[in-house]
Motif scaffolding. Sequence first.
Motif, PDB file in Angstrom:
ATOM      1  N   VAL A  56       5.549 -41.296  24.061  1.00 52.04           N
ATOM      2  CA  VAL A  56       5.918 -39.908  23.801  1.00 52.04           C
ATOM      3  C   VAL A  56       6.287 -39.798  22.328  1.00 52.04           C
ATOM      4  CG1 VAL A  56       7.461 -38.012  24.411  1.00 52.04           C
ATOM      5  CG2 VAL A  56       6.756 -39.676  26.169  1.00 52.04           C
ATOM      6  N   LEU A  57       5.597 -38.928  21.612  1.00 54.64           N
ATOM      7  CA  LEU A  57       5.854 -38.702  20.191  1.00 54.64           C
ATOM      8  C   LEU A  57       6.893 -37.593  20.042  1.00 54.64           C
ATOM      9  CD1 LEU A  57       2.155 -38.809  18.957  1.00 54.64           C
ATOM     10  CD2 LEU A  57       3.862 -40.636  18.879  1.00 54.64           C
ATOM     11  N   PRO A  58       7.450 -37.441  18.853  1.00 53.25           N
ATOM     12  CA  PRO A  58       8.430 -36.361  18.647  1.00 53.25           C
ATOM     13  C   PRO A  58       7.814 -34.976  18.905  1.00 53.25           C
ATOM     14  CG  PRO A  58       8.508 -37.924  16.837  1.00 53.25           C
ATOM     15  CD  PRO A  58       7.314 -38.285  17.670  1.00 53.25           C
ATOM     16  N   ARG A  82      -2.740 -34.206  13.521  1.00 50.22           N
ATOM     17  CA  ARG A  82      -2.138 -35.131  12.561  1.00 50.22           C
ATOM     18  C   ARG A  82      -1.093 -36.019  13.252  1.00 50.22           C
ATOM     19  NH1 ARG A  82      -2.054 -31.914   8.416  1.00 50.22           N
ATOM     20  NH2 ARG A  82      -0.217 -30.774   9.076  1.00 50.22           N
ATOM     21  N   ALA A  83      -0.381 -35.476  14.232  1.00 48.39           N
ATOM     22  CA  ALA A  83       0.611 -36.265  14.971  1.00 48.39           C
ATOM     23  C   ALA A  83      -0.056 -37.391  15.755  1.00 48.39           C
ATOM     24  CB  ALA A  83       1.406 -35.359  15.918  1.00 48.39           C
ATOM     25  N   PHE A  84      -1.269 -37.144  16.247  1.00 47.67           N
ATOM     26  CA  PHE A  84      -1.980 -38.155  17.024  1.00 47.67           C
ATOM     27  C   PHE A  84      -2.722 -39.174  16.159  1.00 47.67           C
ATOM     28  CE2 PHE A  84      -1.743 -35.026  20.558  1.00 47.67           C
ATOM     29  CZ  PHE A  84      -1.242 -35.870  21.542  1.00 47.67           C
ATOM     30  N   ALA A  85      -2.933 -38.877  14.889  1.00 49.27           N
ATOM     31  CA  ALA A  85      -3.760 -39.733  14.030  1.00 49.27           C
ATOM     32  C   ALA A  85      -3.319 -41.201  14.018  1.00 49.27           C
ATOM     33  CB  ALA A  85      -3.840 -39.163  12.623  1.00 49.27           C
ATOM     34  N   PRO A  86      -2.027 -41.522  13.849  1.00 50.38           N
ATOM     35  CA  PRO A  86      -1.644 -42.944  13.855  1.00 50.38           C
ATOM     36  C   PRO A  86      -1.981 -43.649  15.177  1.00 50.38           C
ATOM     37  CG  PRO A  86       0.115 -41.623  12.911  1.00 50.38           C
ATOM     38  CD  PRO A  86      -0.889 -40.661  13.505  1.00 50.38           C
ATOM     39  N   ALA A  87      -1.790 -42.964  16.283  1.00 53.04           N
ATOM     40  CA  ALA A  87      -2.107 -43.565  17.587  1.00 53.04           C
ATOM     41  C   ALA A  87      -3.615 -43.758  17.742  1.00 53.04           C
ATOM     42  CB  ALA A  87      -1.568 -42.691  18.718  1.00 53.04           C
ATOM     43  N   ILE A  88      -4.387 -42.793  17.288  1.00 50.04           N
ATOM     44  CA  ILE A  88      -5.843 -42.934  17.355  1.00 50.04           C
ATOM     45  C   ILE A  88      -6.270 -44.128  16.511  1.00 50.04           C
ATOM     46  CG2 ILE A  88      -8.047 -41.882  16.712  1.00 50.04           C
ATOM     47  CD1 ILE A  88      -6.698 -39.122  17.319  1.00 50.04           C
ATOM     48  N   ARG A  89      -5.734 -44.213  15.288  1.00 50.18           N
ATOM     49  CA  ARG A  89      -6.085 -45.326  14.403  1.00 50.18           C
ATOM     50  C   ARG A  89      -5.705 -46.670  15.037  1.00 50.18           C
ATOM     51  NH1 ARG A  89      -7.253 -44.830   9.158  1.00 50.18           N
ATOM     52  NH2 ARG A  89      -6.156 -42.863   8.961  1.00 50.18           N
ATOM     53  N   GLN A  90      -4.537 -46.731  15.645  1.00 51.19           N
ATOM     54  CA  GLN A  90      -4.060 -47.971  16.249  1.00 51.19           C
ATOM     55  C   GLN A  90      -4.903 -48.381  17.459  1.00 51.19           C
ATOM     56  OE1 GLN A  90       0.044 -47.855  17.497  1.00 51.19           O
ATOM     57  NE2 GLN A  90       0.041 -49.976  18.146  1.00 51.19           N
ATOM     58  N   LEU A  92      -8.190 -47.251  18.175  1.00 49.00           N
ATOM     59  CA  LEU A  92      -9.491 -46.630  17.936  1.00 49.00           C
ATOM     60  C   LEU A  92     -10.544 -47.052  18.957  1.00 49.00           C
ATOM     61  CD1 LEU A  92     -10.882 -44.664  16.085  1.00 49.00           C
ATOM     62  CD2 LEU A  92     -11.475 -46.576  14.584  1.00 49.00           C
ATOM     63  N   ASP A  93     -10.439 -48.265  19.451  1.00 52.55           N
ATOM     64  CA  ASP A  93     -11.406 -48.750  20.439  1.00 52.55           C
ATOM     65  C   ASP A  93     -11.269 -48.034  21.784  1.00 52.55           C
ATOM     66  OD1 ASP A  93      -8.894 -50.008  20.797  1.00 52.55           O
ATOM     67  OD2 ASP A  93      -9.839 -51.640  21.920  1.00 52.55           O
ATOM     68  N   GLN A  94     -10.209 -47.225  21.947  1.00 56.30           N
ATOM     69  CA  GLN A  94     -10.009 -46.506  23.198  1.00 56.30           C
ATOM     70  C   GLN A  94     -10.210 -44.997  23.044  1.00 56.30           C
ATOM     71  OE1 GLN A  94      -6.604 -47.744  25.604  1.00 56.30           O
ATOM     72  NE2 GLN A  94      -6.376 -49.531  24.263  1.00 56.30           N
ATOM     73  N   TRP A  95     -10.649 -44.564  21.879  1.00 56.97           N
ATOM     74  CA  TRP A  95     -10.880 -43.139  21.635  1.00 56.97           C
ATOM     75  C   TRP A  95     -12.353 -42.857  21.862  1.00 56.97           C
ATOM     76  CZ3 TRP A  95     -11.580 -40.147  16.557  1.00 56.97           C
ATOM     77  CH2 TRP A  95     -11.322 -38.794  16.756  1.00 56.97           C
ATOM     78  N   TYR A  96     -12.697 -42.489  23.085  1.00 59.22           N
ATOM     79  CA  TYR A  96     -14.091 -42.329  23.499  1.00 59.22           C
ATOM     80  C   TYR A  96     -14.570 -40.897  23.300  1.00 59.22           C
ATOM     81  CZ  TYR A  96     -13.159 -46.747  25.772  1.00 59.22           C
ATOM     82  OH  TYR A  96     -12.808 -48.034  26.022  1.00 59.22           O
ATOM     83  N   HIS A  97     -15.741 -40.774  22.759  1.00 59.34           N
ATOM     84  CA  HIS A  97     -16.345 -39.451  22.608  1.00 59.34           C
ATOM     85  C   HIS A  97     -17.736 -39.359  23.216  1.00 59.34           C
ATOM     86  CE1 HIS A  97     -13.754 -36.636  20.526  1.00 59.34           C
ATOM     87  NE2 HIS A  97     -13.127 -37.711  20.161  1.00 59.34           N
ATOM     88  N   PHE A  98     -18.474 -40.419  23.209  1.00 52.20           N
ATOM     89  CA  PHE A  98     -19.809 -40.491  23.795  1.00 52.20           C
ATOM     90  C   PHE A  98     -20.842 -39.625  23.082  1.00 52.20           C
ATOM     91  CE2 PHE A  98     -16.765 -41.303  27.263  1.00 52.20           C
ATOM     92  CZ  PHE A  98     -17.065 -42.625  27.492  1.00 52.20           C
ATOM     93  N   VAL A  99     -20.414 -38.820  22.163  1.00 53.47           N
ATOM     94  CA  VAL A  99     -21.319 -38.013  21.346  1.00 53.47           C
ATOM     95  C   VAL A  99     -20.841 -38.123  19.902  1.00 53.47           C
ATOM     96  CG1 VAL A  99     -21.890 -36.345  23.157  1.00 53.47           C
ATOM     97  CG2 VAL A  99     -19.946 -35.903  21.677  1.00 53.47           C
TER      98      VAL A  99
END
Length: 104
Positions: A56-58, A82-90, A92-99
């Motif tokens: 849970v982020l602030p 922008r709040a999610f960016a650090p988590a996405i970067r950390q 990244l292998d779990q951020w699925y888009h398929f397109v």
Amino acid sequence: MALLVDRPPETSAVMVELFGRKFSASIAAAELARASGCVLLPVYLPRTDRGYAAHVLPEIPYDRSALRSREARHKLTEEIMRAFAPAIRQHLDQWYHFVPIWPA
């Protein structure tokens, strides 16, 4: 309520900056905040060796009356991403888009 902000339908998409590039994000959370005054509490759930871990982020603060402006809702959407960016970067292998999200 959970909202998927990184795969918007065209009707709720706005272009924001993410990792220095334009990115299509859903304005739905900002619209919900405008309509209800709800708390915006970003949460992400990466898979770990022991299962999923909830983070849970602030809370993302906003001025509800300012959200009458679509531009303010657009800016709030960018703050949410922008709040999610650090988590996405950390994770990244779990951020699925398929397109493709960023054409070459």
